[in-house]
Design a protein around this motif. Structure first.
Motif, mmCIF file in Angstrom:
data_model
loop_
_atom_site.group_PDB
_atom_site.id
_atom_site.type_symbol
_atom_site.label_atom_id
_atom_site.label_comp_id
_atom_site.label_asym_id
_atom_site.label_seq_id
_atom_site.Cartn_x
_atom_site.Cartn_y
_atom_site.Cartn_z
ATOM 1 N N ALA A 75 0.832 -1.210 0.000
ATOM 2 C CA ALA A 75 0.000 0.000 0.000
ATOM 3 C C ALA A 75 0.863 1.255 0.000
ATOM 4 N N LEU A 76 1.924 1.252 0.791
ATOM 5 C CA LEU A 76 2.798 2.428 0.822
ATOM 6 C C LEU A 76 3.550 2.604 -0.494
ATOM 7 N N LEU A 77 3.944 1.512 -1.119
ATOM 8 C CA LEU A 77 4.591 1.619 -2.430
ATOM 9 C C LEU A 77 3.623 2.151 -3.480
ATOM 10 N N ALA A 78 2.361 1.734 -3.416
ATOM 11 C CA ALA A 78 1.359 2.248 -4.357
ATOM 12 C C ALA A 78 1.158 3.745 -4.171
ATOM 13 N N VAL A 79 1.112 4.200 -2.927
ATOM 14 C CA VAL A 79 0.960 5.639 -2.664
ATOM 15 C C VAL A 79 2.187 6.395 -3.180
ATOM 16 N N ALA A 80 3.374 5.851 -2.939
ATOM 17 C CA ALA A 80 4.597 6.512 -3.398
ATOM 18 C C ALA A 80 4.638 6.567 -4.928
ATOM 19 N N LEU A 81 4.257 5.476 -5.597
ATOM 20 C CA LEU A 81 4.247 5.456 -7.060
ATOM 21 C C LEU A 81 3.236 6.454 -7.619
ATOM 22 N N ALA A 82 2.076 6.559 -6.996
ATOM 23 C CA ALA A 82 1.072 7.538 -7.428
ATOM 24 C C ALA A 82 1.595 8.959 -7.231
ATOM 25 N N ALA A 83 2.305 9.209 -6.138
ATOM 26 C CA ALA A 83 2.851 10.552 -5.910
ATOM 27 C C ALA A 83 3.898 10.900 -6.957
ATOM 28 N N VAL A 84 4.734 9.946 -7.310
ATOM 29 C CA VAL A 84 5.748 10.196 -8.351
ATOM 30 C C VAL A 84 5.062 10.451 -9.689
ATOM 31 N N ALA A 85 4.019 9.661 -9.990
ATOM 32 C CA ALA A 85 3.306 9.847 -11.256
ATOM 33 C C ALA A 85 2.650 11.221 -11.320
ATOM 34 N N VAL A 86 2.055 11.658 -10.233
ATOM 35 C CA VAL A 86 1.424 12.989 -10.199
ATOM 36 C C VAL A 86 2.487 14.070 -10.342
ATOM 37 N N GLY A 87 3.614 13.894 -9.684
ATOM 38 C CA GLY A 87 4.690 14.886 -9.788
ATOM 39 C C GLY A 87 5.237 14.994 -11.206
ATOM 40 N N VAL A 88 5.490 13.860 -11.820
ATOM 41 C CA VAL A 88 6.001 13.870 -13.206
ATOM 42 C C VAL A 88 4.956 14.457 -14.144
ATOM 43 N N SER A 89 3.683 14.098 -13.984
ATOM 44 C CA SER A 89 2.609 14.645 -14.821
ATOM 45 C C SER A 89 2.506 16.151 -14.648
ATOM 46 N N ALA A 90 2.672 16.641 -13.440
ATOM 47 C CA ALA A 90 2.601 18.091 -13.209
ATOM 48 C C ALA A 90 3.748 18.800 -13.906
ATOM 49 N N VAL A 91 4.931 18.228 -13.884
ATOM 50 C CA VAL A 91 6.074 18.847 -14.563
ATOM 51 C C VAL A 91 5.868 18.857 -16.068
ATOM 52 N N VAL A 92 5.373 17.733 -16.619
ATOM 53 C CA VAL A 92 5.117 17.662 -18.070
ATOM 54 C C VAL A 92 4.033 18.652 -18.457
ATOM 55 N N LEU A 93 2.969 18.754 -17.653
ATOM 56 C CA LEU A 93 1.897 19.705 -17.936
ATOM 57 C C LEU A 93 2.403 21.138 -17.880
ATOM 58 N N LEU A 94 3.270 21.444 -16.936
ATOM 59 C CA LEU A 94 3.844 22.784 -16.832
ATOM 60 C C LEU A 94 4.671 23.112 -18.075
ATOM 61 N N ILE A 95 5.456 22.138 -18.533
ATOM 62 C CA ILE A 95 6.268 22.361 -19.747
ATOM 63 C C ILE A 95 5.357 22.579 -20.956
ATOM 64 N N LEU A 96 4.291 21.801 -21.076
ATOM 65 C CA LEU A 96 3.360 21.966 -22.194
ATOM 66 C C LEU A 96 2.690 23.336 -22.159
ATOM 67 N N VAL A 97 2.278 23.792 -20.982
ATOM 68 C CA VAL A 97 1.614 25.095 -20.862
ATOM 69 C C VAL A 97 2.570 26.212 -21.277
ATOM 70 N N ARG A 98 3.835 26.107 -20.870
ATOM 71 C CA ARG A 98 4.821 27.127 -21.248
ATOM 72 C C ARG A 98 5.043 27.138 -22.753
ATOM 73 N N GLU A 99 5.096 25.974 -23.361
ATOM 74 C CA GLU A 99 5.287 25.882 -24.830
ATOM 75 C C GLU A 99 4.105 26.471 -25.565
ATOM 76 N N LEU A 100 2.911 26.209 -25.053
ATOM 77 C CA LEU A 100 1.722 26.735 -25.709
ATOM 78 C C LEU A 100 1.640 28.257 -25.569
ATOM 79 N N ARG A 101 2.083 28.811 -24.495
ATOM 80 C CA ARG A 101 2.047 30.258 -24.292
ATOM 81 C C ARG A 101 3.055 30.972 -25.187
ATOM 82 N N LYS A 102 4.156 30.295 -25.488
ATOM 83 C CA LYS A 102 5.173 30.922 -26.354
ATOM 84 C C LYS A 102 4.613 31.122 -27.751
ATOM 85 N N ARG A 103 3.769 30.278 -28.218
ATOM 86 C CA ARG A 103 3.272 30.371 -29.594
ATOM 87 C C ARG A 103 2.162 31.299 -29.699
#
Length: 103
Positions: A75-103
Motif C-alpha cells: 500500500a505504501l509503495l502504491a501511494v509513493a508510485l502515485a505521488a511520483v506519477a502525479v509529480g512527473v505529470s505536473a512537470v510535463v503539464l507545466l512544460i506543455l503550458v509554457r510551450e503553448l504560451r510561447k506560440r
C-alpha cells in the motif's frame, strides 16, 4: 546418695523445662506452616496460569504478521508510485503550458 538424688532431680526438672520449650517451638512451627500456602496448592489470590502457545500457533501468528507487513508495504509503495506519477505529470503539464504560451 542424696547428692546424686538431688542432681538427678535437678536434671529431671531441667529436662521438663526443655520439653516445654520444645513443645512451644513445635507449636509455633506448626502454626507458621498452616498459615503459609503449601507448594503445589494454588491460592485464590493469584491469576490462573495461562497455557503456553504451541509451535503451530506461533507459526500462524508469525505468518499473519508477515502478511500484514507485506500488505502495508504494498500500500505504501502504491501511494509513493502515485505521488511520483502525479509529480512527473505536473512537470510535463507545466512544460506543455509554457510551450503553448510561447506560440
Amino acid at each position: 546418695m542424696s547428692n546424686e538424688l538431688s542432681k538427678a532431680s535437678q536434671d529431671a526438672i531441667d529436662a521438663a523445662r526443655q520439653g516445654e520449650r520444645y513443645a512451644e517451638i513445635l507449636a509455633v512451627v506448626a502454626a507458621v506452616q498452616q498459615a503459609a500456602p503449601q507448594h503445589g496448592h494454588a491460592c485464590d489470590c493469584r491469576q490462573p496460569v495461562k497455557p503456553r502457545r504451541s509451535a503451530g500457533e506461533l507459526a500462524v501468528i508469525g505468518a499473519g504478521v508477515c502478511a500484514c507487513v507485506g500488505v502495508a508495504t504494498a500500500a505504501l509503495l502504491a501511494v509513493a508510485l502515485a505521488a511520483v506519477a502525479v509529480g512527473v505529470s505536473a512537470v510535463v503539464l507545466l512544460i506543455l503550458v509554457r510551450e503553448l504560451r510561447k506560440r
